[in-house]
Design an enzyme around this catalytic site. Structure first.
Site, short mmCIF file in Angstrom:
data_model
loop_
_atom_site.label_atom_id
_atom_site.label_comp_id
_atom_site.label_asym_id
_atom_site.label_seq_id
_atom_site.Cartn_x
_atom_site.Cartn_y
_atom_site.Cartn_z
CE LYS A 158 -4.43 -1.45 1.93
NZ LYS A 158 -5.41 -1.24 2.97
CE LYS A 182 -5.34 -7.87 -2.06
NZ LYS A 182 -5.77 -7.41 -0.80
CE LYS A 199 -11.83 -2.91 0.33
NZ LYS A 199 -12.72 -3.33 1.40
P1 TYM Z 1 -10.57 -5.91 3.78
O1 TYM Z 1 -11.63 -4.90 4.05
O2 TYM Z 1 -9.47 -5.55 2.85
O3 TYM Z 1 -11.22 -7.24 3.21
C1 TYM Z 1 -12.32 -7.87 3.83
C2 TYM Z 1 -12.20 -9.39 3.75
O4 TYM Z 1 -12.20 -9.81 2.39
C3 TYM Z 1 -11.08 -10.66 2.17
N1 TYM Z 1 -10.65 -10.47 0.77
C4 TYM Z 1 -10.48 -11.47 -0.10
N2 TYM Z 1 -10.66 -12.81 0.01
C5 TYM Z 1 -10.42 -13.56 -1.09
N3 TYM Z 1 -10.01 -13.04 -2.27
C6 TYM Z 1 -9.83 -11.71 -2.43
N4 TYM Z 1 -9.44 -11.21 -3.61
C7 TYM Z 1 -10.06 -10.86 -1.31
N5 TYM Z 1 -9.97 -9.51 -1.12
C8 TYM Z 1 -10.33 -9.30 0.16
C9 TYM Z 1 -10.03 -10.19 3.16
O5 TYM Z 1 -9.04 -11.16 3.40
C10 TYM Z 1 -10.90 -9.92 4.37
O6 TYM Z 1 -11.15 -11.10 5.10
N6 TYM Z 1 -7.66 -5.67 7.81
C11 TYM Z 1 -8.89 -6.22 7.31
C12 TYM Z 1 -10.10 -5.78 8.13
C13 TYM Z 1 -9.98 -6.04 9.60
C14 TYM Z 1 -10.14 -7.30 10.24
C15 TYM Z 1 -9.98 -7.02 11.64
C16 TYM Z 1 -10.37 -8.59 9.78
C17 TYM Z 1 -9.77 -5.11 10.56
N7 TYM Z 1 -9.76 -5.70 11.80
C18 TYM Z 1 -10.07 -8.05 12.60
C19 TYM Z 1 -10.44 -9.63 10.75
C20 TYM Z 1 -10.29 -9.33 12.12
C21 TYM Z 1 -9.10 -5.73 5.88
O7 TYM Z 1 -8.58 -4.74 5.49
O8 TYM Z 1 -9.98 -6.44 5.16
#
Ligand code: TYM
Length: 316
Positions: A111, A194, A197
């Site tokens: 990032k 991957k 968004k």
């Molecule tokens: P975030 O918002 O980027 O993504 C949300 C969830 O979607 C999954 N994900 C994917 N899974 C499969 N293929 C993909 N291409 C793909 N893109 C996204 C992510 O792995 C995630 O599970 N840091 C985290 C949010 C967070 C969190 C937490 C998660 C904050 N605190 C505590 C678990 C526990 C995040 O940015 O996810």
């Protein structure tokens, strides 16, 4: 009963990678565990956000959770910034985390690549510690996430173990939970990376609210090298329930037919979610209530952990 915690950032629209990699698994686990699903708005502001859009997106994620099958009667849904204990524990954990460990986080490297680490916010660098606070605050056993978040769950485990060594029995050690096949849904236009968004092209992803014609157009343009086909077969399989091997056999050498059928399967799979979303769009008061109730429901747990942590480390 095992406790589950997971979250999604309201930093963009939701795509089928988020759905298949995360939310769908939460729905499958919902009846067997105690579930807490958070909308992590404090994580979203680690990169610039437009206030009005952010506010709308927070509600949108709540709607998506519910439309995808998270039942507010069985699971708690709340907004991270509604519970100040996340920030409070985050600060305490900061004081037990090393700059070296955070420097090794792949997501920060990715990032901060564009603008360089020096002009990234401290929040972006510190992001995994706030995520550790989210998880540890509720004595979480399992964290269902996609593959890209595995390293962050591991640092939460490291911090918890380190603090448990010093202050006995402070935290529960969480474990990441992933479904091998869908842990990493790849970009349609570039199956080496991957689905994301923040991808440059809208042909990278399928959004949960995409109209049928858009879905058809995006699938038509999807890359069909070996990795691309593998990825499309995984998407098909997750929506249709057929095995990837059967799908690949059925459509061997018939990419155009495969794409046509795949678009149909996705459109059909998303239809009930989209119809529920349209229903929820008409009922903003319901969403506000779910979020307010959710924040109250987790309050006692969050307060208890903070008070125990403060006592053990000599604060307060
Ligand atoms: P975030 O918002 O980027 O993504 C949300 C969830 O979607 C999954 N994900 C994917 N899974 C499969 N293929 C993909 N291409 C793909 N893109 C996204 C992510 O792995 C995630 O599970 N840091 C985290 C949010 C967070 C969190 C937490 C998660 C904050 N605190 C505590 C678990 C526990 C995040 O940015 O996810």
């Amino acid at each position: 009963m095992k406790r589950i915690f997971s979250g999604i950032q309201p930093s963009g629209e939701m795509h089928i990678g988020n759905y298949l990699g995360a939310i769908k698994n939460w729905v499958d686990l919902q009846n067997d565990c105690e579930n807490i699903f958070c909308i992590v708005d404090l994580h979203a502001i680690t990169v610039p956000q437009e206030p009005k859009i952010l506010k709308r997106r927070i509600r949108e994620i709540a709607k998506i959770y519910i439309a995808c099958g998270i039942d507010p009667k069985k699971s708690t849904i709340f907004v991270q910034s509604d519970r100040p204990e996340h920030s409070e524990l985050g600060w305490i954990l900061n004081c037990f985390t090393y700059v070296g460990e955070l420097s090794r986080m792949i997501q920060f490297k990715d990032k901060s690549e564009k603008g360089g680490a020096d002009s990234s916010t401290v929040g972006l660098f510190d992001y995994p510690v706030l995520m550790a606070a989210d998880i540890l605050l509720y004595h979480t056993n399992l964290v269902p996430v996609g593959e890209d978040q595995k390293q962050h769950v591991e640092i939460a485990r490291d911090i918890a173990k380190r603090m448990n060594n010093k202050f006995k029995g402070l935290f529960t050690i969480p474990e990441p939970l992933m479904k091998k096949e869908t842990a990493r849904i790849m970009g349609l236009d570039n199956p080496q990376k991957k689905m994301s968004k923040s991808a440059a092209s809208e042909y990278n992803y399928i959004m949960l609210r995409d109209e049928p014609e858009i879905i058809e157009k995006k699938i038509k343009k999807a890359v069909t090298d070996e990795k691309g086909i593998d990825n499309l077969a995984v998407i098909h399989s997750s929506f249709s329930g057929k095995s990837t091997a059967d799908i690949k056999k059925e459509f061997a050498g018939r990419n155009a037919d495969f794409k046509k059928e795949l678009a149909g399967v996705i459109i059909e799979g998303l239809a009930p979610i989209q119809s529920k979303l349209r229903e929820l769009d008409k009922n903003p008061a319901y969403i506000e209530k779910v979020l307010k109730d959710g924040a109250e429901k987790v309050r006692p747990l969050a307060e208890k952990t903070i008070s125990e942590v403060k006592k053990k480390i000599g604060l307060g």
